[in-house]
Motif scaffolding. Structure first.
Motif, short mmCIF file in Angstrom:
data_model
loop_
_atom_site.label_atom_id
_atom_site.label_comp_id
_atom_site.label_asym_id
_atom_site.label_seq_id
_atom_site.Cartn_x
_atom_site.Cartn_y
_atom_site.Cartn_z
N SER A 1 -5.01 -1.12 -7.37
CA SER A 1 -5.47 0.27 -7.04
C SER A 1 -4.11 0.99 -6.69
O SER A 1 -3.44 0.70 -6.10
CB SER A 1 -6.39 0.11 -5.77
OG SER A 1 -5.68 -0.03 -4.85
N GLY A 2 -4.22 2.22 -7.46
CA GLY A 2 -2.86 2.91 -6.99
C GLY A 2 -2.64 3.71 -8.42
O GLY A 2 -2.15 5.02 -8.18
N LEU A 3 -3.11 3.38 -9.65
CA LEU A 3 -2.61 4.23 -10.82
C LEU A 3 -3.47 5.40 -10.70
O LEU A 3 -3.08 6.60 -11.26
CB LEU A 3 -2.79 3.53 -12.04
CG LEU A 3 -1.74 2.45 -12.48
CD1 LEU A 3 -2.12 1.83 -13.58
CD2 LEU A 3 -0.41 3.26 -12.44
N GLN A 4 -4.71 5.71 -10.00
CA GLN A 4 -5.41 6.78 -10.35
C GLN A 4 -4.87 7.92 -9.35
O GLN A 4 -5.41 9.12 -9.33
CB GLN A 4 -6.85 6.40 -9.80
CG GLN A 4 -7.22 6.09 -8.54
CD GLN A 4 -6.83 4.81 -8.19
OE1 GLN A 4 -6.38 4.03 -8.77
NE2 GLN A 4 -7.31 4.20 -6.85
N THR B 1 5.23 1.84 -11.84
CA THR B 1 5.07 0.74 -13.01
C THR B 1 4.13 -0.24 -12.47
O THR B 1 4.40 -0.64 -11.18
CB THR B 1 6.41 0.27 -13.52
OG1 THR B 1 6.89 -0.11 -12.10
CG2 THR B 1 7.43 1.39 -13.94
N VAL B 2 3.43 -0.82 -13.36
CA VAL B 2 2.59 -1.94 -13.02
C VAL B 2 2.79 -3.15 -13.90
O VAL B 2 2.67 -3.06 -15.33
CB VAL B 2 0.96 -1.45 -13.12
CG1 VAL B 2 0.19 -2.79 -12.60
CG2 VAL B 2 0.76 -0.39 -12.11
N ASN B 3 3.16 -4.05 -13.59
CA ASN B 3 3.46 -5.38 -14.28
C ASN B 3 2.89 -6.70 -13.73
O ASN B 3 1.88 -6.63 -12.73
CB ASN B 3 4.86 -5.58 -14.74
CG ASN B 3 5.81 -5.41 -13.49
OD1 ASN B 3 5.60 -6.09 -12.76
ND2 ASN B 3 7.01 -4.93 -13.58
N VAL B 4 3.30 -7.79 -13.94
CA VAL B 4 2.92 -9.00 -13.61
C VAL B 4 2.88 -9.15 -12.05
O VAL B 4 2.36 -9.90 -11.32
CB VAL B 4 3.37 -10.12 -14.34
CG1 VAL B 4 4.92 -10.39 -14.27
CG2 VAL B 4 2.79 -11.68 -14.16
N ASP B 5 4.13 -8.37 -11.58
CA ASP B 5 4.44 -8.46 -10.26
C ASP B 5 3.24 -7.75 -9.22
O ASP B 5 3.02 -8.06 -8.27
CB ASP B 5 5.73 -7.99 -9.88
CG ASP B 5 6.94 -8.72 -10.43
OD1 ASP B 5 6.75 -9.95 -10.65
OD2 ASP B 5 8.05 -8.30 -10.85
N LEU C 1 1.98 -1.32 -17.44
CA LEU C 1 1.37 -0.05 -17.56
C LEU C 1 2.49 0.81 -16.65
O LEU C 1 3.07 0.36 -15.77
CB LEU C 1 0.04 -0.10 -16.60
CG LEU C 1 -1.02 -1.03 -16.95
CD1 LEU C 1 -2.07 -1.18 -15.83
CD2 LEU C 1 -1.71 -0.46 -18.35
N THR C 2 2.25 2.11 -16.98
CA THR C 2 3.20 3.10 -16.36
C THR C 2 2.44 4.50 -16.33
O THR C 2 1.81 4.87 -17.08
CB THR C 2 4.21 3.33 -17.19
OG1 THR C 2 5.16 2.10 -17.37
CG2 THR C 2 5.42 4.08 -16.42
N ARG C 3 2.46 4.80 -15.02
CA ARG C 3 2.11 6.22 -14.76
C ARG C 3 2.92 7.13 -14.39
O ARG C 3 3.77 6.74 -13.40
CB ARG C 3 0.94 6.38 -13.61
CG ARG C 3 0.55 7.84 -13.30
CD ARG C 3 -0.45 7.60 -12.03
NE ARG C 3 -0.54 9.14 -11.58
CZ ARG C 3 -1.58 9.76 -11.57
NH1 ARG C 3 -2.84 8.94 -11.37
NH2 ARG C 3 -1.81 11.03 -11.12
N ILE C 4 3.60 8.24 -15.10
CA ILE C 4 4.36 9.22 -14.81
C ILE C 4 3.72 10.51 -14.20
O ILE C 4 3.08 11.09 -14.91
CB ILE C 4 5.27 9.36 -15.74
CG1 ILE C 4 5.91 8.21 -16.34
CG2 ILE C 4 6.52 10.33 -15.36
CD1 ILE C 4 6.53 8.34 -17.78
N ASP C 5 4.16 10.92 -12.96
CA ASP C 5 3.60 12.07 -12.49
C ASP C 5 4.82 13.22 -12.73
O ASP C 5 5.89 13.08 -12.33
CB ASP C 5 2.96 11.99 -10.88
CG ASP C 5 2.25 11.16 -10.89
OD1 ASP C 5 1.06 11.63 -11.31
OD2 ASP C 5 2.25 10.01 -10.20
#
Length: 119
Positions: free
Chosen positions: A72-75, A90-94, A106-110
């Motif tokens: 939870s957090g990319l939104q 950034t979201v990865n295996v960690d 995955l990556t979200r850029i604001d």
């Protein structure tokens, strides 16, 4: 006429050769390998059956749950009040242990108005 037969036979060989050539990604050795950051949390799973893939030990498949594939957090928009006016999440295996061996990140850029991507 000889040239026409040569051309037709060459085209036939090339056409049949295209059916013989295939390429694909290799099949994974298993469906998934939920990564463990702490092997002590694996309980009695480790020993002769320990599986080590992509630099991580795999969680016992019987102990895998939906939370291993959730983040939870990319939104949520991030703070862009910094000198470059952007924030990268950034979201990865960690962050999502279930991504191990799936080849996904995955990556979200604001961006703020006139924000920059310094990379």
């Amino acid at each position: 006429m000889k040239g026409v037969h040569f051309l037709i036979s060459t085209l036939a060989i090339l056409a049949s050769a295209t059916f013989l050539v295939t390429a694909s990604d290799p099949s994974p050795l298993q469906d998934f390998c939920v990564a463990l950051n702490d092997i002590k949390s694996a309980g009695g799973y480790f020993g002769a059956n320990a599986v080590f893939v992509n630099g991580k030990f795999c969680k016992d498949p019987k102990l895998v749950n939906a939370n291993d594939f959730f983040f939870s957090g990319l939104q949520n928009p991030r703070n862009t009040q910094n000198p470059v006016g952007s924030n990268v999440t950034t979201v990865n295996v960690d962050q999502i242990a279930g991504l191990n061996t799936l080849g996904i990140s995955l990556t979200r850029i604001d961006f703020a108005p006139n924000g920059l991507n310094p990379h």
